[in-house]
Design a protein around this motif. Structure first.
Motif, PDB file in Angstrom:
ATOM      1  N   ARG B 267       0.674  -1.144   0.154  1.00  0.00           N
ATOM      2  CA  ARG B 267       0.012  -0.031   0.043  1.00  0.00           C
ATOM      3  C   ARG B 267       1.083   1.312  -0.138  1.00  0.00           C
ATOM      4  NH1 ARG B 267      -3.557   2.473   4.071  1.00  0.00           N
ATOM      5  NH2 ARG B 267      -4.580   4.290   2.945  1.00  0.00           N
ATOM      6  N   VAL B 268       1.887   1.185   0.935  1.00  0.00           N
ATOM      7  CA  VAL B 268       2.964   2.636   0.938  1.00  0.00           C
ATOM      8  C   VAL B 268       3.314   2.543  -0.390  1.00  0.00           C
ATOM      9  CG1 VAL B 268       5.151   3.393   1.972  1.00  0.00           C
ATOM     10  CG2 VAL B 268       3.274   1.883   3.504  1.00  0.00           C
ATOM     11  N   LEU B 269       3.834   1.467  -1.064  1.00  0.00           N
ATOM     12  CA  LEU B 269       4.566   1.668  -2.472  1.00  0.00           C
ATOM     13  C   LEU B 269       3.382   2.341  -3.412  1.00  0.00           C
ATOM     14  CD1 LEU B 269       6.626  -1.434  -2.611  1.00  0.00           C
ATOM     15  CD2 LEU B 269       7.522   0.993  -2.414  1.00  0.00           C
ATOM     16  N   HIS B 270       2.514   1.807  -3.425  1.00  0.00           N
ATOM     17  CA  HIS B 270       1.252   2.338  -4.326  1.00  0.00           C
ATOM     18  C   HIS B 270       1.198   3.785  -4.013  1.00  0.00           C
ATOM     19  CE1 HIS B 270      -2.109   2.497  -6.523  1.00  0.00           C
ATOM     20  NE2 HIS B 270      -3.009   3.020  -5.457  1.00  0.00           N
ATOM     21  N   LEU B 271       1.094   4.230  -2.801  1.00  0.00           N
ATOM     22  CA  LEU B 271       0.825   5.548  -2.302  1.00  0.00           C
ATOM     23  C   LEU B 271       2.117   6.482  -2.824  1.00  0.00           C
ATOM     24  CD1 LEU B 271      -0.849   5.222   1.113  1.00  0.00           C
ATOM     25  CD2 LEU B 271      -2.009   6.228  -0.843  1.00  0.00           C
ATOM     26  N   ALA B 272       3.379   6.005  -2.690  1.00  0.00           N
ATOM     27  CA  ALA B 272       4.480   6.590  -2.765  1.00  0.00           C
ATOM     28  C   ALA B 272       4.794   6.856  -4.158  1.00  0.00           C
ATOM     29  CB  ALA B 272       5.656   5.966  -1.973  1.00  0.00           C
ATOM     30  N   THR B 273       4.265   6.150  -5.126  1.00  0.00           N
ATOM     31  CA  THR B 273       4.619   6.145  -6.467  1.00  0.00           C
ATOM     32  C   THR B 273       3.385   7.067  -7.261  1.00  0.00           C
ATOM     33  OG1 THR B 273       3.858   3.952  -6.680  1.00  0.00           O
ATOM     34  CG2 THR B 273       6.008   4.349  -6.503  1.00  0.00           C
ATOM     35  N   SER B 274       2.401   7.175  -6.369  1.00  0.00           N
ATOM     36  CA  SER B 274       1.307   7.980  -6.893  1.00  0.00           C
ATOM     37  C   SER B 274       1.502   9.273  -7.283  1.00  0.00           C
ATOM     38  CB  SER B 274      -0.036   7.852  -5.956  1.00  0.00           C
ATOM     39  OG  SER B 274      -1.092   8.798  -6.350  1.00  0.00           O
ATOM     40  N   GLU B 275       1.161  10.047  -8.182  1.00  0.00           N
ATOM     41  CA  GLU B 275       1.306  11.311  -8.571  1.00  0.00           C
ATOM     42  C   GLU B 275       0.114  12.112  -8.014  1.00  0.00           C
ATOM     43  OE1 GLU B 275       2.604  11.996 -12.520  1.00  0.00           O
ATOM     44  OE2 GLU B 275       4.292  10.777 -12.270  1.00  0.00           O
ATOM     45  N   ALA B 276      -0.770  11.340  -7.436  1.00  0.00           N
ATOM     46  CA  ALA B 276      -1.858  12.366  -6.957  1.00  0.00           C
ATOM     47  C   ALA B 276      -1.472  12.711  -5.802  1.00  0.00           C
ATOM     48  CB  ALA B 276      -3.191  11.587  -6.636  1.00  0.00           C
ATOM     49  N   GLU B 277      -2.011  14.120  -5.362  1.00  0.00           N
ATOM     50  CA  GLU B 277      -1.641  14.974  -4.123  1.00  0.00           C
ATOM     51  C   GLU B 277      -2.446  14.313  -3.073  1.00  0.00           C
ATOM     52  OE1 GLU B 277      -1.608  18.918  -3.649  1.00  0.00           O
ATOM     53  OE2 GLU B 277      -0.698  19.505  -5.621  1.00  0.00           O
ATOM     54  N   THR B 278      -3.417  13.670  -3.319  1.00  0.00           N
ATOM     55  CA  THR B 278      -4.449  13.222  -2.216  1.00  0.00           C
ATOM     56  C   THR B 278      -3.679  11.920  -1.579  1.00  0.00           C
ATOM     57  OG1 THR B 278      -5.501  11.811  -3.945  1.00  0.00           O
ATOM     58  CG2 THR B 278      -6.502  13.536  -3.065  1.00  0.00           C
ATOM     59  N   ALA B 279      -2.480  11.334  -2.278  1.00  0.00           N
ATOM     60  CA  ALA B 279      -1.767  10.436  -1.789  1.00  0.00           C
ATOM     61  C   ALA B 279      -0.853  10.509  -0.329  1.00  0.00           C
ATOM     62  CB  ALA B 279      -0.633   9.609  -2.755  1.00  0.00           C
ATOM     63  N   GLN B 280      -0.747  12.158  -0.218  1.00  0.00           N
ATOM     64  CA  GLN B 280       0.058  12.450   0.989  1.00  0.00           C
ATOM     65  C   GLN B 280      -0.616  12.117   2.314  1.00  0.00           C
ATOM     66  OE1 GLN B 280       2.627  15.815   0.771  1.00  0.00           O
ATOM     67  NE2 GLN B 280       3.356  15.543  -1.462  1.00  0.00           N
ATOM     68  N   ALA B 281      -1.815  12.464   2.435  1.00  0.00           N
ATOM     69  CA  ALA B 281      -2.457  12.435   3.581  1.00  0.00           C
ATOM     70  C   ALA B 281      -2.480  10.815   4.249  1.00  0.00           C
ATOM     71  CB  ALA B 281      -3.922  13.011   3.576  1.00  0.00           C
ATOM     72  N   PRO B 282      -2.884  10.003   3.456  1.00  0.00           N
ATOM     73  CA  PRO B 282      -2.843   8.441   3.889  1.00  0.00           C
ATOM     74  C   PRO B 282      -1.399   8.271   4.249  1.00  0.00           C
ATOM     75  CG  PRO B 282      -3.645   8.569   1.624  1.00  0.00           C
ATOM     76  CD  PRO B 282      -3.633   9.952   2.201  1.00  0.00           C
ATOM     77  N   LEU B 283      -0.449   8.503   3.354  1.00  0.00           N
ATOM     78  CA  LEU B 283       0.914   8.312   3.816  1.00  0.00           C
ATOM     79  C   LEU B 283       1.252   8.775   5.364  1.00  0.00           C
ATOM     80  CD1 LEU B 283       3.166   8.603   0.537  1.00  0.00           C
ATOM     81  CD2 LEU B 283       3.027   6.708   2.354  1.00  0.00           C
ATOM     82  N   ARG B 284       1.108   9.922   5.375  1.00  0.00           N
ATOM     83  CA  ARG B 284       1.298  10.649   6.817  1.00  0.00           C
ATOM     84  C   ARG B 284       0.573   9.811   8.003  1.00  0.00           C
ATOM     85  NH1 ARG B 284       0.520  15.351   4.020  1.00  0.00           N
ATOM     86  NH2 ARG B 284       2.395  16.617   3.496  1.00  0.00           N
ATOM     87  N   ASP B 285      -0.647   9.434   7.655  1.00  0.00           N
ATOM     88  CA  ASP B 285      -1.349   8.353   8.635  1.00  0.00           C
ATOM     89  C   ASP B 285      -0.456   7.374   8.930  1.00  0.00           C
ATOM     90  OD1 ASP B 285      -3.342  10.155   9.011  1.00  0.00           O
ATOM     91  OD2 ASP B 285      -4.735   9.141   7.580  1.00  0.00           O
ATOM     92  N   LEU B 286       0.020   6.649   8.012  1.00  0.00           N
ATOM     93  CA  LEU B 286       0.979   5.397   8.137  1.00  0.00           C
ATOM     94  C   LEU B 286       2.237   5.813   8.756  1.00  0.00           C
ATOM     95  CD1 LEU B 286       0.086   3.724   4.555  1.00  0.00           C
ATOM     96  CD2 LEU B 286      -0.380   2.827   7.058  1.00  0.00           C
ATOM     97  N   PHE B 287       2.752   6.993   8.648  1.00  0.00           N
ATOM     98  CA  PHE B 287       3.954   7.211   9.239  1.00  0.00           C
ATOM     99  C   PHE B 287       3.672   7.376  10.806  1.00  0.00           C
ATOM    100  CE2 PHE B 287       5.393  10.040   5.437  1.00  0.00           C
ATOM    101  CZ  PHE B 287       5.840   8.943   4.873  1.00  0.00           C
ATOM    102  N   HIS B 288       2.536   7.904  11.077  1.00  0.00           N
ATOM    103  CA  HIS B 288       2.020   8.066  12.621  1.00  0.00           C
ATOM    104  C   HIS B 288       1.722   6.840  13.039  1.00  0.00           C
ATOM    105  CE1 HIS B 288       2.141  12.367  13.166  1.00  0.00           C
ATOM    106  NE2 HIS B 288       1.559  12.898  12.068  1.00  0.00           N
ATOM    107  N   ARG B 289       1.017   5.950  12.444  1.00  0.00           N
ATOM    108  CA  ARG B 289       0.621   4.629  12.984  1.00  0.00           C
ATOM    109  C   ARG B 289       1.799   3.852  13.146  1.00  0.00           C
ATOM    110  NH1 ARG B 289      -2.779   0.622  10.003  1.00  0.00           N
ATOM    111  NH2 ARG B 289      -3.436   2.276   8.663  1.00  0.00           N
ATOM    112  N   PHE B 290       2.670   3.914  12.442  1.00  0.00           N
ATOM    113  CA  PHE B 290       3.877   2.787  12.623  1.00  0.00           C
ATOM    114  C   PHE B 290       5.009   3.402  13.323  1.00  0.00           C
ATOM    115  CE2 PHE B 290       1.540   0.402   9.653  1.00  0.00           C
ATOM    116  CZ  PHE B 290       1.869  -0.834   9.689  1.00  0.00           C
ATOM    117  N   GLY B 291       4.784   4.629  13.746  1.00  0.00           N
ATOM    118  CA  GLY B 291       5.736   5.566  14.590  1.00  0.00           C
ATOM    119  C   GLY B 291       6.853   5.777  14.060  1.00  0.00           C
ATOM    120  N   THR B 292       7.039   5.899  12.622  1.00  0.00           N
ATOM    121  CA  THR B 292       8.229   6.297  11.787  1.00  0.00           C
ATOM    122  C   THR B 292       8.824   7.678  12.066  1.00  0.00           C
ATOM    123  OG1 THR B 292       7.484   6.367   9.891  1.00  0.00           O
ATOM    124  CG2 THR B 292       7.897   4.131  10.424  1.00  0.00           C
TER     125      THR B 292
END
Lengths: 335, 335
Positions: B267-292
């Motif tokens: 899922r992360v790879l999919h979001l990180a390679t997406s060109e849509a700006e809307t991909a940034q918010a879910p990525l940020r959530d994952l950073f928080h969720r996994f404590g990175t």
């Protein structure tokens, strides 16, 4: 028949072949230094550096360092280092120039910006700049660092000033000359100065060779600007017509605007500010009709002759003869 | 209340205010040197230079030169010159960076590329680079030229390597650290080294301050990369979110890809390679969720602590205390 190897793109039948043959071993050492300096463990960086190295072409600045050294004494290790440094600075400016001009071809090769992208070009140019300064500082004294830092700075200021003159069709011939002196001639002057200095030349000889390089550089740039108008891409091996396209006033146009009657002047201004590619052909016709290409060639010859006259006071030698040949070469490119 | 004048954009209430107040006169001389160096008779060039000068911001590198000098001895004229040189090299890289990143805002000001254009930025960066090297060569010996040439070269190579890693989501944490060490930490290390050297420091103290600068720079860059994800443009004063947008893997993302389960990784790879700006918010959530993001902050703290530990062997002084404060500041920016 001369059998000089030409990693530096000098055709064997070129009038330059004999010159390059006379400093063949030293030029090969300069090539080796360039290759060693621009190596990287990262394949992406390495490939870019090796490719960028090919952009410099005929190694005019290294030749100026080496011939100036021979005209005053012996070629020392410092000269080989500095020849590589000057070629790196020159290549850095070319790589950045190609971004500014949006050029796609140089030396019959795709430019870095067209084969990779503008970002790669910006970073490669920066790498070449910084590596050049680092290499210059490997010498024991600061003389070379000062001369190269000063020259590189004048080159950049010249480029910036030229950029500021885009679309400025009031630009005088004197201002044009000041700009090309900075952006092109300074590095040639610096090459000759360093060649002479590190061969232990007296102040007078150093100054004469520095002036030689400066006048040669001015002649070279006027010729280059003429080639941008009348050259053929298949023989020059680079994108042409970019000056007119970018509304960069060069000598044939500046002269035309100076001598044309009011009506023609209006027409020229209209054509020069037009974005249509079809504006270039009628402009070229006007350059021919008003003889401003001839005038520009005469100016190039004038500066080449001034360069040559600087050599008179030097003791005769094969190197001095070769420096003479270079003054003929720079203006003969468009003959 | 400290009343330090801040042409270098340090808010009076900043924890840095006391530090800058301790070297206020010297910093003002550095500002004067910058202004004198970057003056041009051509109004276009002059305006560009003056504006570019504002981009550097808080003058961290000059402060490192001056504080390192004070930690080892006295501030000499050479330090003032070198402080200006390092700020110019730093500004050159920022101006070119803003082109690479397509950034529109820095220090609450329009970037050079957005106020003028990419060409102006490329040429201004080159002018700053060459002027910096020229100024460095005004010193009597080549030590500074070598250190600065080497550092600038590593910065450029680091930038190129980082560019080569775009979209490379295999990048390891170790490789990421090597890149930020080159592109950010080397110039900080060089600032401290030169401060110590020209204050007559012994080899051991010089090396410790150089290491201090390197670790501080690494901590600073990790923090900067975190800010690019969680910062607010109105407080940081610059364009943010550019790393994710350009698929530039930084620590929070690298760590996430390392520790996530296979499904999340996809899922992360999919979001990180997406060109849509809307991909940034879910990525940020994952950073928080996994404590990175927390993990990345811990790493920044770790390097800040390593920087601080280099100071232990130096004789206690106000300057050393200020260097300590800087290690706290770089990681507290995102607190």
């Amino acid at each position: 028949m001369t059998t000089v190897a030409t990693p530096y793109h000098v055709p064997l039948q070129s009038p330059l072949a004999a010159i390059y043959a006379s400093i063949r071993d030293e030029l090969q050492q300069v090539e080796q230094t360039l290759r060693n300096q621009l190596r990287s463990e990262q394949s992406y960086v390495d490939e870019l550096c090796r490719y960028g190295c090919l952009m410099g072409g005929k190694r005019l600045r290294p030749a100026l360092v080496l011939l100036s050294a021979k005209a005053c004494g012996e070629i020392e290790t410092a000269h080989l280092t500095l020849a590589a440094v000057l070629e790196m600075v020159h290549t850095a400016t070319l790589v950045h120039d190609d971004v500014l001009d949006g050029a796609t071809t140089r030396r019959h090769l795709a430019t870095v910006n067209s084969r990779w992208d503008n970002e790669a070009s910006i970073l490669l140019g920066d790498l070449l700049f910084s590596q050049a300064f680092f290499l210059a500082s490997s010498l024991d004294d600061v003389f070379a660092c000062r001369a190269i830092g000063r020259a590189a700075n004048l080159v950049c200021e010249g480029e910036l000033r030229q950029k500021g003159t885009r679309g400025d069709f009031q630009l005088s011939e004197a201002e044009y000359l000041t700009i090309i002196e900075a952006k092109t001639a300074e590095l040639c002057a610096c090459s000759c100065l360093l060649g002479a200095h590190y061969a232990g030349a007296e102040a007078a000889a150093r100054q004469r060779l520095e002036s030689y390089g400066r006048y040669l550089g001015i002649a070279f740039q006027i010729a280059d600007d003429i080639l941008d108008i009348v050259g053929r891409e298949d023989t020059t091996g680079k994108s042409l017509g970019t000056d007119l396209q970018q509304q960069k006033p060069t000598l044939p146009l500046i002269r035309l605007l100076e001598i044309a009657d009011a009506d023609t002047r209006q027409r020229v201004l209209h054509l020069a500010t037009s974005e249509a590619e079809t504006a270039q052909a009628p402009l070229r016709d006007l350059f021919h009709r008003f003889g401003t290409l001839d005038y520009s060639q005469q100016q190039a010859h004038h500066y080449a002759a001034r360069a040559a006259s600087q050599l008179d006071a030097l003791p005769p030698s094969e190197a001095v003869e070769h420096l003479h040949t270079l003054t003929e070469f720079v203006v003969r490119r468009f003959a």
